[in-house]
Write a protein that holds these residues in place. Structure first.
Motif, PDB file in Angstrom:
ATOM      1  N   ASN A 158     -16.371 -10.463 -47.495  1.00 19.98           N
ATOM      2  CA  ASN A 158     -16.203  -9.199 -48.036  1.00 19.98           C
ATOM      3  C   ASN A 158     -13.841  -9.966 -47.597  1.00 19.98           C
ATOM      4  O   ASN A 158     -13.463  -9.004 -47.668  1.00 19.98           O
ATOM      5  CB  ASN A 158     -16.187  -8.314 -46.310  1.00 19.98           C
ATOM      6  CG  ASN A 158     -17.483  -7.530 -47.220  1.00 19.98           C
ATOM      7  OD1 ASN A 158     -17.981  -7.900 -47.895  1.00 19.98           O
ATOM      8  ND2 ASN A 158     -17.991  -6.726 -46.373  1.00 19.98           N
ATOM      9  N   LEU A 159     -14.011 -10.378 -46.419  1.00 21.15           N
ATOM     10  CA  LEU A 159     -12.534 -10.647 -45.427  1.00 21.15           C
ATOM     11  C   LEU A 159     -11.707 -12.018 -47.162  1.00 21.15           C
ATOM     12  O   LEU A 159     -10.984 -11.791 -46.966  1.00 21.15           O
ATOM     13  CB  LEU A 159     -12.637 -11.991 -44.505  1.00 21.15           C
ATOM     14  CG  LEU A 159     -12.825 -11.405 -43.013  1.00 21.15           C
ATOM     15  CD1 LEU A 159     -13.346 -12.008 -42.234  1.00 21.15           C
ATOM     16  CD2 LEU A 159     -11.289  -9.316 -43.088  1.00 21.15           C
ATOM     17  N   SER A 160     -12.971 -12.783 -47.232  1.00 26.99           N
ATOM     18  CA  SER A 160     -11.984 -13.836 -48.290  1.00 26.99           C
ATOM     19  C   SER A 160     -11.918 -13.572 -49.677  1.00 26.99           C
ATOM     20  O   SER A 160     -11.250 -13.720 -50.744  1.00 26.99           O
ATOM     21  CB  SER A 160     -12.952 -15.026 -48.579  1.00 26.99           C
ATOM     22  OG  SER A 160     -14.348 -14.906 -48.829  1.00 26.99           O
ATOM     23  N   LYS A 161     -12.926 -12.398 -50.273  1.00 26.98           N
ATOM     24  CA  LYS A 161     -13.050 -11.821 -51.037  1.00 26.98           C
ATOM     25  C   LYS A 161     -12.850 -12.936 -52.633  1.00 26.98           C
ATOM     26  O   LYS A 161     -13.571 -13.741 -52.088  1.00 26.98           O
ATOM     27  CB  LYS A 161     -12.096 -10.818 -51.558  1.00 26.98           C
ATOM     28  CG  LYS A 161     -11.712  -9.785 -51.137  1.00 26.98           C
ATOM     29  CD  LYS A 161     -10.623  -8.835 -50.654  1.00 26.98           C
ATOM     30  CE  LYS A 161      -9.982  -7.654 -49.634  1.00 26.98           C
ATOM     31  NZ  LYS A 161      -9.397  -7.229 -49.281  1.00 26.98           N
ATOM     32  N   SER A 181     -10.908 -14.641 -52.970  1.00 28.21           N
ATOM     33  CA  SER A 181      -9.250 -15.570 -52.880  1.00 28.21           C
ATOM     34  C   SER A 181      -9.256 -17.079 -53.248  1.00 28.21           C
ATOM     35  O   SER A 181      -8.299 -17.566 -53.791  1.00 28.21           O
ATOM     36  CB  SER A 181      -8.760 -15.028 -51.601  1.00 28.21           C
ATOM     37  OG  SER A 181      -8.478 -14.011 -51.152  1.00 28.21           O
ATOM     38  N   SER A 223      -1.533  -9.355 -49.017  1.00 32.41           N
ATOM     39  CA  SER A 223      -2.578  -8.976 -48.413  1.00 32.41           C
ATOM     40  C   SER A 223      -3.292  -9.684 -48.883  1.00 32.41           C
ATOM     41  O   SER A 223      -4.432 -10.037 -47.794  1.00 32.41           O
ATOM     42  CB  SER A 223      -2.647  -7.725 -48.468  1.00 32.41           C
ATOM     43  OG  SER A 223      -2.610  -7.479 -50.211  1.00 32.41           O
ATOM     44  N   ASP A 224      -3.698 -10.040 -49.506  1.00 30.79           N
ATOM     45  CA  ASP A 224      -4.608 -11.327 -50.176  1.00 30.79           C
ATOM     46  C   ASP A 224      -3.850 -12.304 -49.402  1.00 30.79           C
ATOM     47  O   ASP A 224      -5.122 -12.976 -48.753  1.00 30.79           O
ATOM     48  CB  ASP A 224      -3.974 -11.378 -51.179  1.00 30.79           C
ATOM     49  CG  ASP A 224      -4.972 -10.829 -52.654  1.00 30.79           C
ATOM     50  OD1 ASP A 224      -5.158  -9.635 -52.270  1.00 30.79           O
ATOM     51  OD2 ASP A 224      -4.571 -10.846 -53.752  1.00 30.79           O
ATOM     52  N   SER A 236      -5.100 -12.212 -45.580  1.00 35.10           N
ATOM     53  CA  SER A 236      -6.879 -11.559 -45.809  1.00 35.10           C
ATOM     54  C   SER A 236      -7.538 -12.811 -45.545  1.00 35.10           C
ATOM     55  O   SER A 236      -8.825 -13.003 -44.846  1.00 35.10           O
ATOM     56  CB  SER A 236      -7.775 -10.667 -46.934  1.00 35.10           C
ATOM     57  OG  SER A 236      -8.939 -10.770 -46.945  1.00 35.10           O
ATOM     58  N   GLN A 252      -7.370 -14.090 -42.510  1.00 37.70           N
ATOM     59  CA  GLN A 252      -8.322 -13.790 -41.535  1.00 37.70           C
ATOM     60  C   GLN A 252      -9.709 -14.361 -42.087  1.00 37.70           C
ATOM     61  O   GLN A 252     -10.291 -14.414 -40.792  1.00 37.70           O
ATOM     62  CB  GLN A 252      -8.604 -12.214 -41.719  1.00 37.70           C
ATOM     63  CG  GLN A 252      -7.339 -12.036 -40.941  1.00 37.70           C
ATOM     64  CD  GLN A 252      -6.800  -9.901 -40.993  1.00 37.70           C
ATOM     65  OE1 GLN A 252      -8.218  -8.980 -41.987  1.00 37.70           O
ATOM     66  NE2 GLN A 252      -6.751  -8.931 -40.784  1.00 37.70           N
ATOM     67  N   ALA A 253      -9.551 -14.277 -42.869  1.00 37.20           N
ATOM     68  CA  ALA A 253     -10.876 -14.806 -43.171  1.00 37.20           C
ATOM     69  C   ALA A 253     -11.579 -16.110 -42.438  1.00 37.20           C
ATOM     70  O   ALA A 253     -12.250 -16.558 -41.993  1.00 37.20           O
ATOM     71  CB  ALA A 253     -11.703 -14.886 -44.730  1.00 37.20           C
TER      72      ALA A 253
END
Length: 165
Positions: free
Chosen positions: A114-117, A119, A131-132, A135, A138-139
């Motif tokens: 969910n955090l890395s989507k 990316s 924001s990417d 995010s 954070q991942a």
């Protein structure tokens, strides 16, 4: 004759020495010393194993302007410190993302997804939003905290070793 004249002065017995101690005290002392040495080695090994992890986390957290490619470089550096070089060095993109997922314990994999989507797949595009990047930072920190250092007897490490051969 006076019976009291025949009495001699009271004589004190020799002093009782503290040593040698009873064998039980020696056993307790040896056990305590061995326990202190064992705990000291465990603490030292724990700190050594976490030193590189903390260095990578600090590097990501200290620079808020890191883009996804920089975070991937830090993650790869950290992974190279803990996993065999031949399993990590040639990974990029989706393969590297799969490696990161497999290195995590099962209960943390969904949160990392969910955090890395996506990316890692889109990191080479020009118009990535901040924001990417945030995010993925954070991942990255999440992965560093939960995947490193790897458990020595875990199924994950065995799976990683077998899948990369």
């Amino acid at each position: 004759m006076d019976p009291l004249a025949q009495l001699q002065d009271i004589q004190l017995p020799e002093k009782i020495h503290n040593y040698p101690l009873a064998i039980g005290w020696w056993i307790i002392a040896v056990i305590c010393i061995a326990l202190l040495i064992f705990i000291s080695f465990k603490i030292i090994n724990y700190k050594k194993s976490r030193r590189l992890q903390q260095k990578a986390i600090t590097q990501i957290k200290s620079n808020n302007t890191l883009n996804t490619a920089d975070c991937v470089a830090v993650l790869k550096w950290a992974a190279l410190q803990y996993f065999p070089r031949e399993n990590v060095a040639n990974l990029y993109g989706n393969n590297f993302h799969e490696f990161l997922l497999e290195a995590l314990p099962n209960n943390h994999q969904e949160e990392f997804k969910n955090l890395s989507k996506d990316s890692l797949q889109t990191m080479y595009e020009k118009d990535l939003s901040d924001s990417d990047n945030i995010s993925f930072q954070q991942a990255s920190v999440f992965w560093l905290k939960h995947a490193l250092p790897p458990k020595t007897n875990s199924v994950t490490n065995q799976t990683l070793m077998e899948s990369k051969r």
